[in-house]
Design an enzyme around this catalytic site. Sequence first.
Site, PDB file in Angstrom:
ATOM      1  N   GLU A 126       0.476  -1.037  -0.309  1.00 45.85           N
ATOM      2  CA  GLU A 126       0.195   0.116   0.471  1.00 45.85           C
ATOM      3  C   GLU A 126       1.197   1.842  -0.204  1.00 45.85           C
ATOM      4  OE1 GLU A 126      -2.670   0.015   3.096  1.00 45.85           O
ATOM      5  OE2 GLU A 126      -4.432   1.954   2.332  1.00 45.85           O
ATOM      6  N   GLY A 267       2.668   2.866  10.633  1.00 48.97           N
ATOM      7  CA  GLY A 267       2.864   2.075  11.603  1.00 48.97           C
ATOM      8  C   GLY A 267       2.960   0.581  12.132  1.00 48.97           C
ATOM      9  N   ALA A 268       1.875  -0.134  10.604  1.00 52.02           N
ATOM     10  CA  ALA A 268       1.002  -1.710  10.516  1.00 52.02           C
ATOM     11  C   ALA A 268       0.415  -1.399   8.772  1.00 52.02           C
ATOM     12  CB  ALA A 268       0.357  -2.014  11.406  1.00 52.02           C
ATOM     13  N   MET A 269       0.666  -2.676   8.445  1.00 54.25           N
ATOM     14  CA  MET A 269      -0.541  -3.086   7.656  1.00 54.25           C
ATOM     15  C   MET A 269      -0.969  -3.981   7.268  1.00 54.25           C
ATOM     16  SD  MET A 269      -0.804  -1.760   4.440  1.00 54.25           S
ATOM     17  CE  MET A 269      -1.136  -2.628   3.459  1.00 54.25           C
ATOM     18  N   ASN A 271      -2.560  -6.061   5.274  1.00 56.21           N
ATOM     19  CA  ASN A 271      -2.128  -7.514   4.446  1.00 56.21           C
ATOM     20  C   ASN A 271      -3.471  -8.012   4.606  1.00 56.21           C
ATOM     21  OD1 ASN A 271      -0.144  -5.940   3.384  1.00 56.21           O
ATOM     22  ND2 ASN A 271       0.801  -6.380   4.818  1.00 56.21           N
ATOM     23  N   HIS A 303      -6.754  -1.686  15.707  1.00 58.25           N
ATOM     24  CA  HIS A 303      -6.797  -1.244  13.501  1.00 58.25           C
ATOM     25  C   HIS A 303      -6.570  -2.183  12.084  1.00 58.25           C
ATOM     26  CE1 HIS A 303      -6.865   2.385  11.296  1.00 58.25           C
ATOM     27  NE2 HIS A 303      -6.139   1.029  10.692  1.00 58.25           N
ATOM     28  N   GLU A 304      -5.753  -2.874  12.852  1.00 57.19           N
ATOM     29  CA  GLU A 304      -5.034  -3.800  11.312  1.00 57.19           C
ATOM     30  C   GLU A 304      -6.501  -4.771  11.564  1.00 57.19           C
ATOM     31  OE1 GLU A 304      -3.227  -2.233   9.930  1.00 57.19           O
ATOM     32  OE2 GLU A 304      -2.324  -0.442  11.553  1.00 57.19           O
ATOM     33  N   HIS A 307      -9.608  -4.004  10.116  1.00 57.43           N
ATOM     34  CA  HIS A 307      -9.389  -3.495   8.452  1.00 57.43           C
ATOM     35  C   HIS A 307      -9.618  -4.743   7.510  1.00 57.43           C
ATOM     36  CE1 HIS A 307      -7.991   0.571   7.624  1.00 57.43           C
ATOM     37  NE2 HIS A 307      -6.846   0.068   7.676  1.00 57.43           N
ATOM     38  N   GLU A 326     -10.052   3.993   5.882  1.00 58.91           N
ATOM     39  CA  GLU A 326      -9.513   4.793   7.018  1.00 58.91           C
ATOM     40  C   GLU A 326     -10.596   5.017   8.039  1.00 58.91           C
ATOM     41  OE1 GLU A 326      -6.290   3.613   7.701  1.00 58.91           O
ATOM     42  OE2 GLU A 326      -5.481   2.429   6.019  1.00 58.91           O
TER      43      GLU A 326
HETATM   44  N1  BES Z   1      -3.188   0.854   5.538  1.00 59.72           N
HETATM   45  C1  BES Z   1      -2.847   1.662   6.970  1.00 59.72           C
HETATM   46  C2  BES Z   1      -0.870   1.663   6.328  1.00 59.72           C
HETATM   47  C3  BES Z   1      -0.269   2.417   5.445  1.00 59.72           C
HETATM   48  C4  BES Z   1      -0.612   3.523   5.294  1.00 59.72           C
HETATM   49  C5  BES Z   1      -0.053   1.704   4.056  1.00 59.72           C
HETATM   50  C6  BES Z   1       0.186   4.442   4.784  1.00 59.72           C
HETATM   51  C7  BES Z   1       0.569   2.653   3.631  1.00 59.72           C
HETATM   52  C8  BES Z   1       0.074   3.772   3.564  1.00 59.72           C
HETATM   53  C9  BES Z   1      -2.797   0.831   8.188  1.00 59.72           C
HETATM   54  O1  BES Z   1      -3.964   1.012   8.477  1.00 59.72           O
HETATM   55  C10 BES Z   1      -2.895   1.938   9.250  1.00 59.72           C
HETATM   56  O2  BES Z   1      -3.173   3.200   8.973  1.00 59.72           O
HETATM   57  N2  BES Z   1      -1.983   2.533   9.530  1.00 59.72           N
HETATM   58  C11 BES Z   1      -1.214   3.296  10.539  1.00 59.72           C
HETATM   59  C12 BES Z   1      -1.536   3.023  12.050  1.00 59.72           C
HETATM   60  C13 BES Z   1      -3.490   2.674  12.684  1.00 59.72           C
HETATM   61  C14 BES Z   1      -3.142   2.066  14.023  1.00 59.72           C
HETATM   62  C15 BES Z   1      -3.874   3.998  12.590  1.00 59.72           C
HETATM   63  C16 BES Z   1      -0.107   3.807  10.742  1.00 59.72           C
HETATM   64  O3  BES Z   1       0.618   3.568   9.469  1.00 59.72           O
HETATM   65  O4  BES Z   1       0.309   4.999  11.365  1.00 59.72           O
HETATM   66 ZN    ZN Z   2      -5.944   1.984   8.454  1.00 62.15          ZN
END
Ligand code: BES
Ligand code: ZN
Length: 880
Positions: A126, A267-269, A271, A303-304, A307, A326
């Site tokens: 992503e 932060g995290a993804m 997948n 959160h993840e 999703h 999001e």
């Molecule tokens: N889908 C995102 C990760 C992401 C963000 C991938 C930007 C590519 C580009 C993931 O679900 C996400 O939102 N992560 C947040 C943390 C969350 C607890 C709000 C992050 O990575 O900051």
């Molecule tokens: Zn997210």
Amino acid sequence: MKTEAAPFRLEDYRAPAFTIDTVGLDFQLAPSATRVVATIALRPNTDEARNGRLELVGDEIVLKGLKLDGATLPESRYTATPTLLTLHDAPNRPFTLEIETLVDPAANTKLMGLYRTSGTYCTQCEAEGFRRITYFLDRPDVLAVYTTRIEAEKSDAPILLANGNPVESGDVPGTDRHFAVWHDPFPKPSYLFAMVAGDLGVITDSFTTSSGREVELRIYCEHGKEARCTYAMDALKRSMKWDEDVFGLEYDLDIFIIVAVSDFNMGAMENKGLNVFNDKYVLADPDTATDADYANVEGVIAHEYFHNWTGNRITCRDWFQLCLKEGLTVFRDQEFSSDMRSRAVKRIADVRTLQARQFPEDGGPLAHPVRPEIYHEISNFYTPTVYEKGAEVVRMLKSILGPDDFRNGMDLYVERHDGDAATIEDFLASFADATGADLTQFKLWYSQAGTPQIIARGAYDEADRTYRLTLSQSIPATPGQSDKQPMHMPIRFGLIGPNGEDMEFASVSGGRVEGDIIHLTEASQTLVFEGVGGRPVPSLLRGFSAPVRLAIDISAADLLFQVRTDADPFNRWQAAQTLAMRNLVASTTEQIAGRPAKAEPALIDALGSVLDDETLEPAFRAQVLQLPSEADIARELGQNVDPDAIAAARRELRLAISTGLGNRIERHYGSLSGAESFRPDAASAGKRALRNTLLDLLLARRSPEAIAAALAHFETANNMTDRLAALSAITQAALPERRAVLDAFHKRYQDDALVLDKWLTLEATVPASDTLDRVKALLKHPSYSPNNPNRVRALVGSFASANQTQFNRVDGAGYDFLADFALELDKRNPQTTARLLVSFRSWRALEPVRRARAEAALRRIAAAPDLSPDTLDIVTRTLA
Ligand code: BES
Ligand code: ZN
């Protein structure tokens, strides 16, 4: 100087010319030369496809072979560049392409696509990373079923993981290699693809879903860190249960895997079936993680996981719809954490974050709607507006519809759109159709940028027993949007009577009022409440029911009354903050005029009464005692900002409060023990928060007794929360004692990268004139690593975003440093660079000298010849 490529526009959306039904991926892993064979089953989808032209996007792709339906394609039939594969005469029927590419994971410092992190192979796709692995229709509305085969040397990568369920594995005969095959039956867009391979430790568990299916749970991490994954596993199981209980959503694969890696841009993804996490959001134990870290782990795991439905089963049609997954998923994780902890304290924390991150974005050059309509670089649109304001919009929807109808709308959304790539229109239509509500005006929240301002005026007529409340809304102009329409805002309210309880009223006219919600829909509305028994103190925007600025003409005495009596804990906190903010703004003006700050008696009374009120939970009392930050004050001032004056005013006011509260601080501090053994639950964390806040307030006096208390607090701490709190208080006070404690802390944790990030942040945020030199020196420290985003953010990111006086040095050296650093980092990691530069977003609000220096630094970056598109986009918009 580089110029930008053409932007993408929401209005230009077209369905994909081809669809992809299945994808087979075969990885032959090697650190510097990984071979990928992608077998893609394509099918014409639109008339456009019938003219025979197929375009697949790539990014730095090295093509090694291309077959159509099994036969090598002659070079005359296609054109391949690193960014585009064009088939000139694609068949007008379903067909298969076999694309062989060569990838260098070890050289991938952008951390997008396939890369190496501490010897582990890992992917991040992503938003547009999949195109760095193979040519593809790399857009979220192309959903395919993936089968992934991974082959690697057994010693290099004993663990082989991909999305879905494991179907086959074994040795490759006659070699020291092995393989694994994974199949994901749920069609998904390419951004949800993931593959991980390496030598990792693991903890395992299981979860039985509400319909009785057994799901295997695994968390992978670096060897030796397994014990630090147990809290994350517990949070995962609680998340799975909560989504069943609250939203009726059940997990769908046989296995759910989380992998913690140390090099990660975000932060995290999420997948599918294989979440990849920045290890700081997985690892936690009492000696290395603070209460805030525990809360973050819990929230990010949730959160993840959430999703899986809001993002994966229902994904986004295009990246303009990013808030569809999001914003909604942030709302869901906030609700989860509220249910796990204290709802009031969680709400205060979330609003603080919203006001600290989203409000400045909405009020500056980077302002954009929750659903943007134009972008150059999608990676720059994972913003506080899309996330946090996006979550607020969902919360308002729930306030407007009520909890039952909100759930009905969610159920219909899931029922209708499971398996779809959906839009905001689809989302809102589900709620409208499930409830009969008209959401036409509400939809403006998705398209109008800028933080609305509400001006409230109230008057009580004693003779008539009538209370008239006038609410006016306006939305400031933002880039590209000058005219705005009034929006539908739920204003949760109460009328506090003379005895401190909410008063009843006989009737209300002038607008729609349902229960405790005023539906503000006009530019200005006067509500007339009849039969009101006494002069009310209006408690408006309870629970921060809309993401707006509220200006209300209310006396300090009424605010103090509100702090003491409001039935809504959020507004008790808010009233104390308003009192403090008024005092801080006044003190800043005094500071500039060379006069000392003084604490208003009402403020001391308010803080003291909350401190002494043992019926209130400690975490809440801690929140009330924390003054608005320097950045909050700067935002409130809005123009001609002098960060030195703000810092001095805040420091002096803290001293005045500390003195004003007198030995009540020591008394409460002393009554809260630091000796209990550590438990991470919210109640225990709340006691630590109050005790640590009191220590910080005590240290505002800089007395020998206070310093001794802080040093003892540091020495005797039996957990990271207390240890770090003492250290932070000492460094934030810029005491000379800081050097010794910082060194001791470094020595104790020198092998623990995540704890050293805390140390780097403390070093970078000391409000002292030698900090910039220290930051520069630390760039060469062995504990720093220039390619790890966590290290970069801890040192340079904290300096630029959390050290107001030193980043904004009047000589411009802070800005010059960030510009130099960004130009260097941009060559290796553009996404992280672009995010660091967001610290410049409020440059126009600075006083003239600093403003000119910040602008010069920004212009210097913009003029650099080989800027990445990410950085060019941020700098261009920041300057516009
Ligand atoms: N889908 C995102 C990760 C992401 C963000 C991938 C930007 C590519 C580009 C993931 O679900 C996400 O939102 N992560 C947040 C943390 C969350 C607890 C709000 C992050 O990575 O900051
Ligand atoms: Zn997210």
